[in-house]
Design a protein around this motif. Sequence first.
Motif, PDB file in Angstrom:
ATOM      1  N   GLU A  74     -71.027 -16.351  28.016  1.00 52.63           N
ATOM      2  CA  GLU A  74     -72.285 -15.646  28.309  1.00 52.63           C
ATOM      3  C   GLU A  74     -73.366 -16.014  27.310  1.00 52.63           C
ATOM      4  O   GLU A  74     -74.534 -16.139  27.660  1.00 52.63           O
ATOM      5  CB  GLU A  74     -72.065 -14.132  28.334  1.00 52.63           C
ATOM      6  N   VAL A 127     -69.917 -16.399  38.890  1.00 54.40           N
ATOM      7  CA  VAL A 127     -68.639 -17.080  39.089  1.00 54.40           C
ATOM      8  C   VAL A 127     -67.540 -16.089  39.450  1.00 54.40           C
ATOM      9  O   VAL A 127     -66.794 -16.289  40.410  1.00 54.40           O
ATOM     10  CB  VAL A 127     -68.219 -17.888  37.833  1.00 54.40           C
ATOM     11  N   LEU A 140     -74.201 -19.332  43.379  1.00 52.22           N
ATOM     12  CA  LEU A 140     -73.223 -20.407  43.486  1.00 52.22           C
ATOM     13  C   LEU A 140     -72.986 -20.787  44.948  1.00 52.22           C
ATOM     14  O   LEU A 140     -72.760 -21.951  45.267  1.00 52.22           O
ATOM     15  CB  LEU A 140     -71.896 -19.999  42.839  1.00 52.22           C
ATOM     16  N   THR A 157     -74.358 -19.621  28.571  1.00 52.24           N
ATOM     17  CA  THR A 157     -74.921 -19.806  29.904  1.00 52.24           C
ATOM     18  C   THR A 157     -75.763 -18.637  30.380  1.00 52.24           C
ATOM     19  O   THR A 157     -76.384 -18.697  31.421  1.00 52.24           O
ATOM     20  CB  THR A 157     -73.799 -19.980  30.944  1.00 52.24           C
ATOM     21  N   GLY A 158     -75.766 -17.560  29.611  1.00 49.18           N
ATOM     22  CA  GLY A 158     -76.420 -16.350  30.103  1.00 49.18           C
ATOM     23  C   GLY A 158     -75.417 -15.557  30.931  1.00 49.18           C
ATOM     24  O   GLY A 158     -74.483 -16.123  31.491  1.00 49.18           O
ATOM     25  N   GLN A 187     -75.716 -14.109  33.773  1.00 49.86           N
ATOM     26  CA  GLN A 187     -75.772 -14.277  35.224  1.00 49.86           C
ATOM     27  C   GLN A 187     -74.760 -15.293  35.743  1.00 49.86           C
ATOM     28  O   GLN A 187     -74.129 -15.096  36.775  1.00 49.86           O
ATOM     29  CB  GLN A 187     -77.183 -14.684  35.651  1.00 49.86           C
ATOM     30  N   PHE A 188     -74.584 -16.373  35.019  1.00 51.71           N
ATOM     31  CA  PHE A 188     -73.657 -17.405  35.465  1.00 51.71           C
ATOM     32  C   PHE A 188     -72.243 -16.862  35.558  1.00 51.71           C
ATOM     33  O   PHE A 188     -71.559 -17.023  36.568  1.00 51.71           O
ATOM     34  CB  PHE A 188     -73.706 -18.604  34.514  1.00 51.71           C
TER      35      PHE A 188
END
Lengths: 340, 283
Positions: free
Chosen positions: A189, A200, A104, A192-193, A195-196
């Motif tokens: 999750e 964040v 990010l 978006t998976g 990881q996102f």
Amino acid sequence: MMTRKLTIIAGTGGVGKTTISAALGYKLASEGKKTLVITVDPAKRLANALGLDFLSDQPTLIKEFDQGGQFYAVTLDINNTLDDFIQELSPSDRFIDRLKENPLYKMIQREYSGVNEYMALQKLLTLQKDTSFDQIILDTPPDRSVLSFLNAPHSLSRFFNEKMIQALLKPTQSKLFSFGSEKLIGLLEKLTGAQFVVSVLDFLRALVEIKTGFDAKLSEMNALFESHETGFILVTQPYPQSYHDFEALLSELEQKDYHFLGVIFNRSLSAFDQISPSDVQCSGEGVEIVKQLQADESKVYEKLFERMKRHSGFVIKLPEFKKDIHTLEDLADVATSLDQ
Amino acid sequence: MSSKNTLRILNLQRIEKSTVSFVLGKGGVGRTSISRALAASFAKKGENTAWVTLEHLSSISPLSNLTHININGFDAFQEYMKRLINLGPLTKPLIGSNFLRYLVEIAPGFKELIMIGKIWDLTKHHDRVIVDMPSTGYALVMFQAIFNFNKLFRGGKVHRHTELMIDYFSDPDLTKFLIVSLPEETPLRESLELSEKVQKLFPNNAPLFLINKKFPDANLNLQLEGAVPHTISEYISARNKREKESLAIWNKQNITYSEVPFISPKKDLVLVLSEQLMEQTLL
């Protein structure tokens, strides 16, 4: 025409802010002042207006006048400033490394999340502390509502909103949130998976660590905008849409109680109204258009004038110039027109 | 009509084939008028057309037969979430929660991704989607967001959507990038820069150019003293000269573009523009 130690030139896209900022800098320097024009200029507009290929991110002397005045210009290198910002506020090297790993963070560097404008203000704070300059002119970023430029520090502070931080990082503290947030994170999750979501939350934790430093900078910037030594000049054009933008901007300045110096009504067509008597080939269509534009301009100007009655600020009309401005000689012409 | 003009006009015919047209350009070039007129001209032909604006603040008078959709970031996100998740009675309160609102706000580019995703979604419901994109830089941010999140969203449902979007916008038969400029030096230069940046993201989909507000040529060629015109004909002559010189650079580089003339403020802009644009596609 009034200016202050720091004069901020504002107005929406395409109105001629950069040219006017440069011309104003030139004019003040020609009057014996040591002047600096600052620009956030990814499209190199100011460089072009000065006849240069690029501008340095260190103040560069453009012209020295006989009476001792000096005209400097500088641009903000957007790509480096975010790193500088983080460097300055970071509690440790480990922090910086960790933050730079975050996907990010990499995305912010290319974002219009208020960061570019914030960085410009940061640089401004530094440059403005350089007391060797008699006057500084800030050309605000192009192609973006200036409202957001002025609000940039505040829009970034949304990242540091206490309520939000509580909500996102400590969901179990609030009964209202506890079930919901965990469920939501799980859902998110799936969409978006993992990881996102991890990125964040990690990003947010990092921001919390630099919050104090950021708040201090924010106060400094607000103080700068409100200061007696700072004034705003609005630039607009003789079209109804431009007037609407001008109105919105002026209201914003009024609300915040910033010092409004005056308005420059740019690319005016009202200075001429004759058709050259020696010319018989003048196209009817073109003449009709110009006359209509002039009529519309008068209406807009009337509205502007009425609106300006609430202020002691100046109203300057700048004519449309014969050609594009890209040499110092051209700038000198514009500077002369500013003498009203 | 010279062959050069014909080539320029034929350019616009390529829009005929696509579903979504992104109307791009710097502030002040006329994106809103052009995109609206384009949408109106397709609607006039009987096509199911949506004219899309993104969080547009000022009021726009509605046109009959033309669907105007103003996309708002958070609303679009809620709509999207509702479609992907079903929690029964919990759905509404969770999706409307501050938690999600903050999350959407805080992730850089996320809101932009949602908005561009909504545009892509609209192509399923309309024959034509004409988008009045925000000014240059912000438009690029929106496109870039698709690629950023394509990398970041691995392992989630949404990843598939970003893949589909990239494919859709890369296909010149489905998507058109229309860059609007004025016949002036600064907008022209920035238009080329914008085109390069769009092409970096979507290499097989070269943008089209449209020059707006070309002033009628009066063929005056007056020699002017001083920096400022003093009469109307001096003004017109100077303007014609400036515009010609600016465009000469493009002509030398063999850049093809469409032209829309300066339309008198007296006339109904959308009406005249859509007639102009329709005329052009029919030729």
